[in-house]
Write a protein that holds these residues in place. Sequence first.
Motif, PDB file in Angstrom:
ATOM      1  N   GLY A  53      34.175  48.041  44.245  1.00  0.00           N
ATOM      2  CA  GLY A  53      33.070  48.959  43.978  1.00  0.00           C
ATOM      3  C   GLY A  53      33.076  49.563  42.599  1.00  0.00           C
ATOM      4  O   GLY A  53      32.256  50.434  42.292  1.00  0.00           O
ATOM      5  N   THR A  54      33.984  49.117  41.737  1.00  0.00           N
ATOM      6  CA  THR A  54      34.031  49.613  40.359  1.00  0.00           C
ATOM      7  C   THR A  54      33.821  48.457  39.389  1.00  0.00           C
ATOM      8  O   THR A  54      34.288  47.351  39.627  1.00  0.00           O
ATOM      9  CB  THR A  54      35.384  50.278  40.056  1.00  0.00           C
ATOM     10  OG1 THR A  54      36.424  49.301  40.181  1.00  0.00           O
ATOM     11  CG2 THR A  54      35.650  51.422  41.021  1.00  0.00           C
ATOM     12  N   PRO A  55      33.135  48.713  38.284  1.00  0.00           N
ATOM     13  CA  PRO A  55      32.885  47.633  37.320  1.00  0.00           C
ATOM     14  C   PRO A  55      34.176  47.175  36.645  1.00  0.00           C
ATOM     15  O   PRO A  55      35.075  47.968  36.398  1.00  0.00           O
ATOM     16  CB  PRO A  55      31.938  48.276  36.290  1.00  0.00           C
ATOM     17  CG  PRO A  55      31.403  49.500  36.953  1.00  0.00           C
ATOM     18  CD  PRO A  55      32.474  49.962  37.889  1.00  0.00           C
ATOM     19  N   CYS A  56      34.262  45.886  36.380  1.00  0.00           N
ATOM     20  CA  CYS A  56      35.385  45.354  35.621  1.00  0.00           C
ATOM     21  C   CYS A  56      35.361  45.954  34.215  1.00  0.00           C
ATOM     22  O   CYS A  56      34.293  46.186  33.645  1.00  0.00           O
ATOM     23  CB  CYS A  56      35.284  43.833  35.556  1.00  0.00           C
ATOM     24  SG  CYS A  56      36.538  43.054  34.523  1.00  0.00           S
ATOM     25  N   SER A  57      36.522  46.181  33.656  1.00  0.00           N
ATOM     26  CA  SER A  57      36.603  46.768  32.311  1.00  0.00           C
ATOM     27  C   SER A  57      36.031  45.842  31.250  1.00  0.00           C
ATOM     28  O   SER A  57      35.732  46.287  30.131  1.00  0.00           O
ATOM     29  CB  SER A  57      38.064  47.099  31.977  1.00  0.00           C
ATOM     30  OG  SER A  57      38.873  45.930  32.043  1.00  0.00           O
ATOM     31  N   ASN A  58      35.856  44.575  31.575  1.00  0.00           N
ATOM     32  CA  ASN A  58      35.305  43.615  30.621  1.00  0.00           C
ATOM     33  C   ASN A  58      33.798  43.448  30.762  1.00  0.00           C
ATOM     34  O   ASN A  58      33.204  42.602  30.081  1.00  0.00           O
ATOM     35  CB  ASN A  58      35.971  42.244  30.809  1.00  0.00           C
ATOM     36  CG  ASN A  58      37.463  42.295  30.553  1.00  0.00           C
ATOM     37  OD1 ASN A  58      37.913  42.822  29.547  1.00  0.00           O
ATOM     38  ND2 ASN A  58      38.242  41.750  31.484  1.00  0.00           N
ATOM     39  N   LEU A  59      33.176  44.253  31.612  1.00  0.00           N
ATOM     40  CA  LEU A  59      31.741  44.136  31.848  1.00  0.00           C
ATOM     41  C   LEU A  59      30.958  44.936  30.810  1.00  0.00           C
ATOM     42  O   LEU A  59      31.202  46.121  30.594  1.00  0.00           O
ATOM     43  CB  LEU A  59      31.399  44.638  33.252  1.00  0.00           C
ATOM     44  CG  LEU A  59      29.957  44.445  33.716  1.00  0.00           C
ATOM     45  CD1 LEU A  59      29.618  42.964  33.822  1.00  0.00           C
ATOM     46  CD2 LEU A  59      29.744  45.145  35.057  1.00  0.00           C
ATOM     47  N   ALA A  60      29.998  44.265  30.169  1.00  0.00           N
ATOM     48  CA  ALA A  60      29.156  44.913  29.165  1.00  0.00           C
ATOM     49  C   ALA A  60      27.987  45.630  29.828  1.00  0.00           C
ATOM     50  O   ALA A  60      27.699  45.435  31.017  1.00  0.00           O
ATOM     51  CB  ALA A  60      28.636  43.878  28.175  1.00  0.00           C
TER      52      ALA A  60
END
Length: 292
Positions: A53-60
């Motif tokens: 439920g959390t965005p990946c740190s590599n997601l723009a």
Amino acid sequence: MPVQQPAPGRSLSLTPLREREDLRPDCSNCYALCCTAFGFARSADFAVDKAAGTPCSNLAEDFTCTIHTSLRPRGFTGCTVFDCHGAGQTVSQGYYAGEDWRTHPEVAREMFSTFAAVRQLHEMLWYLAEAVERAFDPDAAGRAEELRDLIGRELVKGPPALGALDLPALHERVRALLLEVSAEVRAGYFAEGQQDAGTDLLPSADLMGRDLRSASLCGADLRGAYLIGADLRGADLAGTDLLGADLRSARLEGADLTRALFLTQPQVNAARGNSNTLLPPVLSRPGHWLDR
């Protein structure tokens, strides 16, 4: 925000080839649901921990991956083998009318759980399409079609109904049908290669690192087998049941998988192969497969 249902008359009971073409991911029409909905633990497949439920740190911000071209060297091999079977665009565009979870955080939780359910349903449809195509018994093919129709009706309901669907029970019905079709297809090969390759070629067998070069595995039941790092170069896997088999880093150079049973794109993506590896026409050759 209201949920938009799929267009009236939309059918999921198409011919096997057309349906499987429709069950391919279209990341350009998805709001990075796979990069957000699911969590993963730091391992050989993922360089970091990420909570579900959390965005990946590599997601723009535009929902693209900032390290897409270097996922493997950066330690995110798991991302390169994932396949949502088209669930991402179904959820993003079909059910939520192109509205994303960032703009509408109030539906994010429902969107993520819907994505998880639709992915499982789409995967079942992928297998059932092959069952219809490969079954010799018209009755078995007919029951596979009935299951496809049932799943199609459930998909049309959309959220929140999908959240109440008994997925384990449906999985069991599909599993039983796939086992029946598998036994029927494999019987036509008389499991002719198993004597040469060993007597432990069984469902869920531990075959990690096994040397199976040039083996005839025709008709073998390797459903759920651990083939991590196994050497299958030049092997013939016609009629081999690979449902759920773990092919991570398996050597497939020169192997013939054109008539293998229940092989999926994620399994192929996880393996090693080259231009001489023969694949079913519905699967694509991974970009990281290089001739050496």
